[in-house]
Design a protein around this motif. Structure first.
Motif, short mmCIF file in Angstrom:
data_model
loop_
_atom_site.label_atom_id
_atom_site.label_comp_id
_atom_site.label_asym_id
_atom_site.label_seq_id
_atom_site.Cartn_x
_atom_site.Cartn_y
_atom_site.Cartn_z
N LEU A 104 5.40 -1.63 2.20
CA LEU A 104 6.79 -1.63 2.43
C LEU A 104 7.56 -1.23 1.52
O LEU A 104 8.84 -0.81 2.02
CB LEU A 104 6.57 -3.02 3.26
CG LEU A 104 6.27 -3.43 4.37
CD1 LEU A 104 6.23 -5.04 4.77
CD2 LEU A 104 6.90 -2.81 5.65
N PHE A 105 7.47 -1.35 0.36
CA PHE A 105 8.24 -1.00 -0.75
C PHE A 105 7.57 -0.13 -1.69
O PHE A 105 7.20 -0.70 -2.87
CB PHE A 105 8.57 -2.44 -1.50
CG PHE A 105 9.19 -3.25 -0.67
CD1 PHE A 105 10.46 -3.31 -0.21
CD2 PHE A 105 8.35 -4.70 -0.14
CE1 PHE A 105 11.08 -4.36 0.59
CE2 PHE A 105 8.74 -5.57 0.56
CZ PHE A 105 10.23 -5.60 1.03
N GLY A 146 4.45 14.67 -0.01
CA GLY A 146 4.50 15.01 1.41
C GLY A 146 3.66 14.32 2.49
O GLY A 146 3.62 14.48 3.46
N ALA A 147 3.03 13.06 1.69
CA ALA A 147 2.12 12.45 2.53
C ALA A 147 2.50 10.69 2.39
O ALA A 147 1.80 10.02 2.53
CB ALA A 147 0.78 12.66 2.22
N ALA A 148 3.71 10.55 2.12
CA ALA A 148 4.29 9.41 1.94
C ALA A 148 3.80 8.25 2.86
O ALA A 148 3.47 7.17 2.83
CB ALA A 148 5.77 9.20 1.36
N TRP A 149 4.17 8.86 4.22
CA TRP A 149 4.04 7.84 5.32
C TRP A 149 2.81 7.46 5.67
O TRP A 149 2.19 6.15 6.01
CB TRP A 149 4.79 8.55 6.61
CG TRP A 149 3.84 9.67 7.11
CD1 TRP A 149 4.27 10.98 6.73
CD2 TRP A 149 3.04 9.53 8.19
NE1 TRP A 149 3.20 11.87 7.57
CE2 TRP A 149 2.65 11.10 8.44
CE3 TRP A 149 2.22 8.66 8.71
CZ2 TRP A 149 1.64 11.24 9.24
CZ3 TRP A 149 1.45 8.84 9.83
CH2 TRP A 149 0.99 10.17 9.98
N GLN A 150 1.87 8.67 5.48
CA GLN A 150 0.23 8.25 5.77
C GLN A 150 -0.14 7.04 4.65
O GLN A 150 -0.87 6.12 5.00
CB GLN A 150 -0.66 9.49 5.47
CG GLN A 150 -0.36 10.50 6.57
CD GLN A 150 0.65 11.68 6.01
OE1 GLN A 150 1.64 11.43 5.36
NE2 GLN A 150 0.11 12.64 6.38
N LEU A 172 1.70 3.70 5.34
CA LEU A 172 1.34 3.14 6.68
C LEU A 172 -0.29 2.50 6.52
O LEU A 172 -0.64 1.46 6.94
CB LEU A 172 1.33 4.13 7.84
CG LEU A 172 0.91 3.63 9.10
CD1 LEU A 172 2.04 2.61 9.75
CD2 LEU A 172 0.81 4.93 10.10
N THR A 173 -1.17 3.32 5.77
CA THR A 173 -2.38 2.58 5.55
C THR A 173 -2.38 1.42 4.77
O THR A 173 -3.14 0.65 5.12
CB THR A 173 -3.29 3.77 4.69
OG1 THR A 173 -3.19 5.29 5.17
CG2 THR A 173 -4.50 3.31 4.04
N GLY A 215 -9.91 6.58 4.22
CA GLY A 215 -9.26 7.64 5.01
C GLY A 215 -8.06 7.82 4.65
O GLY A 215 -7.84 9.12 4.51
N GLY A 216 -7.19 7.00 4.90
CA GLY A 216 -5.61 7.04 4.59
C GLY A 216 -5.59 7.42 2.95
O GLY A 216 -4.64 8.38 3.09
#
Length: 393
Positions: A276-277, A221-225, A228-229, A193-194
């Motif tokens: 994380l990186f 535009g969806a780097a954090w999703q 974080l996934t 899903g992520g």
């Protein structure tokens, strides 16, 4: 009343406990069910999920009236139905899930008793993230079909309250029935899903021309999703590894099991490290190294699994060999023949690795919790006098 006796294999007899069983006679089968199993079916009272939904919906209604809002959009920035359900509804139902899980754990009931307290935090985080991502994806999809849709305040509050109630019910049911198998499914949903959500919302339709890791960079535009996934999936993978191998150690206290456990911890750490990186200019070299360690670690597990954990069976070993062979071939096709693009190589490796990990966890769970026993037997009527004589002895 007529008495019957029947014979069972020795391995089945060792799994039986001295307790009352429920017998159900169906047209083509006779089902014997432990009373403890019937208690696993959750009984959810309506006020458990409806009352919090109505209270939260009433607070939102009062706040919207106070600000003079007459129309609420389906999705968008600020006060929209999607945002309120995703943020407030997810937070409310997440708290309810935590309460249900803790209550079951403290009373040693249902599936929660199978988990250790140190697994509580990663389990709670994973459930919360999966819930929010699911809600965001659902409303994003609906908004693509009904662009610009908005409703009056009364209709909006009814929709919001209904969504709250459904989410609360689902989270209570999850808290009362959670098990390792469900956690494996959650890990699958979180990962797929992520990643799919990152593909849909990154804002660049040509992302695939760069590489798979592009989804986690600042240009997406969806780097954090995406990042974080990976981080949360690695965390959940580490928690599942801890649970499965702690229980497996009691049955198979071998060095091979310990080695496999350490390698799975390494894999989970590398997966978190990739998130994380991210593959930005600052962490490009480190990101690539961790990603390669992830692949090498998985190939190493596939190679040594036949000696470290032979109890998994030949079928799983052959499947592991097949997956490892395909990964090696695609690596050669990418690195030396240049048949595959970087994106194709990464996507294929991602799919194969995820498939292997899921099958591996399912096989570990079957070693801990054996499958239901099936055997042939014969019901023999026992005369009442003989039965009473045996009971007196």
């Amino acid at each position: 009343m007529q008495k019957f006796e029947f014979e069972v294999p020795d391995d089945v007899a060792r799994r039986l406990t001295n307790e009352t069983v429920e017998v159900e006679l169906q047209p083509d089968e006779l089902v014997m069910r432990s009373q403890a199993a019937t208690k696993l079916v959750p009984v959810i009272k309506i006020w458990w999920y409806l009352l919090p939904a109505v209270l939260l919906g009433s607070l939102i209604f009062a706040q919207q009236l106070a600000t003079g809002v007459e129309q609420i959009p389906l999705l968008g920035r600020g006060n929209s139905i999607g945002n309120m359900v995703t943020v407030l509804g997810s937070l409310c139902s997440w708290v309810i899930f935590i309460g249900a899980f803790i209550a079951q754990k403290r009373h040693h009931q249902a599936g929660a008793r199978q988990f250790t307290w140190r697994m509580f935090i990663p389990v709670a985080i994973a459930v919360g993230i999966v819930l929010m991502v699911t809600e965001f994806t659902i409303f994003w999809t609906i908004d693509q079909m009904f662009v610009g849709a908005q409703f009056d305040i009364y209709t909006s509050i009814i929709l919001i309250t209904v969504c709250f109630a459904i989410m609360n019910y689902m989270m209570i049911n999850l808290g009362l029935t959670i098990s390792p198998a469900i956690m494996i499914n959650l890990m699958t949903i979180m990962m797929l899903g992520g990643v799919v959500l990152s593909m849909l919302t990154n804002g660049n339709r040509d992302w695939w021309r760069h590489n798979f890791s592009y989804l986690g960079t600042q240009r997406s535009g969806a780097a954090w999703q995406f990042n974080l996934t990976l981080i949360l999936t690695g965390l959940l993978m580490m928690a599942l590894t801890d649970y499965l191998f702690v229980n497996l150690r009691h049955r198979f206290p071998t060095k091979g099991v310990l080695l496999t456990r350490m390698l799975m911890y390494f894999e989970a750490t590398c997966l978190m490290g990739v998130g994380l990186f991210p593959n930005n200019d600052r962490f490009h070299w480190l990101h690539d190294q961790i990603a390669m360690w992830l692949v090498y670690g998985l190939l190493l597990i596939i190679i040594v699994i036949r000696w470290s954990m032979p109890m998994l069976g030949h079928q799983f070993i052959h499947l592991s060999d097949a997956i490892g062979g395909v990964m090696a071939i695609e690596y050669i096709g990418f690195q030396y023949i240049h048949y595959l693009s970087l994106t194709a190589f990464e996507l294929l490796s991602f799919g194969l690795a995820l498939a292997w990990i899921l099958v591996f966890f399912q096989n570990l769970e079957s070693l801990i919790d054996p499958l239901p026993a099936s055997f042939m037997t014969h019901l023999k009527p026992v005369p009442i006098t003989e039965f009473n004589q045996t009971s007196n002895e």
